[in-house]
Design an enzyme around this catalytic site. Structure first.
Site, PDB file in Angstrom:
ATOM      1  N   GLU A 128      40.857  39.706  46.680  1.00 30.20           N
ATOM      2  CA  GLU A 128      41.188  40.319  45.389  1.00 30.20           C
ATOM      3  C   GLU A 128      42.268  41.389  45.534  1.00 30.20           C
ATOM      4  OE1 GLU A 128      38.676  41.034  47.241  1.00 30.20           O
ATOM      5  OE2 GLU A 128      38.006  43.107  47.004  1.00 30.20           O
ATOM      6  N   CYS A 159      34.296  40.402  52.463  1.00 29.67           N
ATOM      7  CA  CYS A 159      34.275  41.562  53.358  1.00 29.67           C
ATOM      8  C   CYS A 159      32.871  41.827  53.881  1.00 29.67           C
ATOM      9  CB  CYS A 159      34.905  42.788  52.689  1.00 29.67           C
ATOM     10  SG  CYS A 159      35.343  44.061  53.891  1.00 29.67           S
ATOM     11  N   HIS A 198      40.086  40.996  51.945  1.00 27.68           N
ATOM     12  CA  HIS A 198      39.863  41.178  50.515  1.00 27.68           C
ATOM     13  C   HIS A 198      40.808  40.282  49.725  1.00 27.68           C
ATOM     14  CE1 HIS A 198      37.092  44.656  50.378  1.00 27.68           C
ATOM     15  NE2 HIS A 198      37.585  44.904  51.571  1.00 27.68           N
TER      16      HIS A 198
END
Lengths: 218, 252
Positions: A194, A81, A192
């Protein structure tokens, strides 16, 4: 194979650590120069504003450490990001600001004015939500991830690459923009991973396996 | 293309999930972690957690609960409840929230919107607006879980917080909330059309058909709901299937 998630006082590092844990790998969160020097691979996360993040990296003495690790030691680095944007030479966010200069690129705002979504509604900013990613077939990060997989985006600025060869995947939101880059030992994603469920997890696994292959050859 | 997000809205009070009907008489539902786990498996697009006990008791959202919830999720989540300072926001982001939600504090201290956006970026800051429909058809913003009228018009307030730096709006109709009779599409649309930031519709979803209305007529970028998931057999996936059938891009 040790992975260090760089802590410079910005962002949600635990989520990044968690996804490494989910794939059975330990990644340490650290802001210490010696840990960064000792690590085999680095992750540069980031949330918030470019200038503030660069200021914090400087305050924590991280700028030189990261440059040394990436340019001299050739350690693999994954930017996430804002972490991807920080790799650029400069960003227009908050007035002109200098980045780490690790990739030939700059950062500017997504151009959505006058653009409509598929339902005929104006596109809003920030770019928030799940959007499709189109990876290049030879990409390392996207190995085994289908074309058109959705990842979660949360940003208003985008990378502009001087070298289109480094673009690993693109996304469309008002305009087509690079949402992942790969260049030698530098990897980065605008979304993102994650927080993008299975495709995100797969991407992290691909990064890790690439690092392990590299370490094995060293 | 960007997908419309389906977002369960979880209300927390004293560590338990509550489901208020029209903002009064919260009914206990369940342990939040078990519910979060169910939603994680059901592949929701995002989660919003609001602690409704906070504002009344001058407390802050418990970062421990935020951390526990964050550990369970591979999708983003936003949390709010009594947030009044940038320090509190920092604690919640550090505990695992991707975004923070502010409501009453934004009205009491609009500079908090600017300060939060400056520190975390607009994309991390959601301003929640609760509006009550007056008899004459106009709307009024309320704070304190719907207990305090502010005299403000939701469209004007929405434009103001956008100007201050909010990245997203959560727009909730007090009269529709918990009734499961549909969103207040007129309210949602009036706000969505007035701003250039995404609007999350909340308040009133009771059938799968309601969600498409909020998007196609209400111009919402995301659809949040609580009661329908707690009290009916409707799942987020069923909501997505219905929206897809209505021609709305969703992540399936």
């Amino acid at each position: 194979m040790s992975v260090a998630i760089i802590d410079y006082g910005v962002g949600n590092l635990r989520s990044v650590q968690k996804i490494f844990e989910r794939i059975g790998s330990a990644a340490a969160i650290t802001g210490e120069a010696e840990d960064i020097r000792a690590a085999d691979a680095l992750v540069l996360p980031g949330v918030g504003a470019f200038r503030d993040a660069m200021a914090r990296l400087s305050e924590h003495g991280m700028v030189q450490e990261i440059k040394r690790a990436v340019l001299d030691d050739k350690k693999p680095l994954l930017g996430i990001c804002l972490g991807m944007q920080l790799l650029a030479q400069e960003s227009e966010e908050g007035g002109a600001g200098e980045g780490l200069g690790l990739v030939p690129a700059s950062v500017r705002k997504l151009q959505v004015a006058g653009k409509l979504n598929p339902l005929g509604r104006k596109l809003t900013l920030p770019h928030i939500g799940w959007n499709e990613v189109r990876p290049k077939p030879e990409s390392i990060l996207f190995r085994g991830i289908s074309e058109g997989s959705d990842f979660y985006f949360l940003h208003s600025y985008r990378l502009v690459c001087d070298d289109s060869g480094m673009i690993a995947a693109s996304c469309e939101y008002g305009e087509t923009f690079p949402c992942a880059v790969e260049r030698d030992n530098i990897f980065a994603a605008q979304f993102h991973p994650e927080k993008s469920q299975e495709p995100g997890q797969r991407l992290i696994r691909n990064f890790l396996e690439h690092c392990e292959r590299g370490a094995g050859q060293a | 293309m960007i997908k419309v997000r389906v977002i369960p809205l979880l209300l927390l009070k004293d560590g338990l999930l509550k489901k208020p009907v029209r903002f009064r008489d919260p009914r206990t539902v369940a342990n939040p972690i078990s519910i979060v786990r169910v939603f994680e498996v059901r592949q929701v697009d995002e989660l919003i957690l609001l602690d409704i006990g906070c504002a009344a008791h001058n407390q802050n959202v418990n970062p421990k609960i935020v951390r526990m919830i964050s550990e369970e999720l591979t999708v983003p989540f936003a949390c709010g409840g009594g947030i009044r300072s940038v320090e509190t926001m920092s604690g919640l982001v550090a505990a695992g929230a991707e975004k923070v939600v502010i409501n009453t504090a934004a009205v009491d201290n609009p500079d908090l919107v600017r300060a939060g956006a400056e520190k975390f970026g607009s994309q991390c800051l959601v301003v929640s607006i609760d509006a009550l429909r007056r008899e004459d058809g106009s709307y009024e913003v309320h704070t304190g879980n719907g207990s305090r009228p502010t005299g403000a018009d939701p469209v004007a307030w929405a434009r103001e917080v956008e100007r201050l730096g909010a990245g997203e709006l959560l727009v909730n109709s007090i009269s529709h909330e918990g009734m499961m009779q549909g969103y207040d599409v007129g309210l949602i649309r009036s706000v969505a059309d007035a701003v250039d930031i995404p609007v999350i519709a909340a308040g009133g979803a009771g059938k799968v058909e309601h969600f498409a209305e909020a998007v196609l007529d209400g111009h919402a970028s995301a659809v949040a709901a609580g009661s329908i998931y707690h009290y009916t057999r409707t799942t987020p996936d069923m909501v997505k299937q219905a929206m897809a059938k209505a021609g709305i891009p969703v992540r399936l």
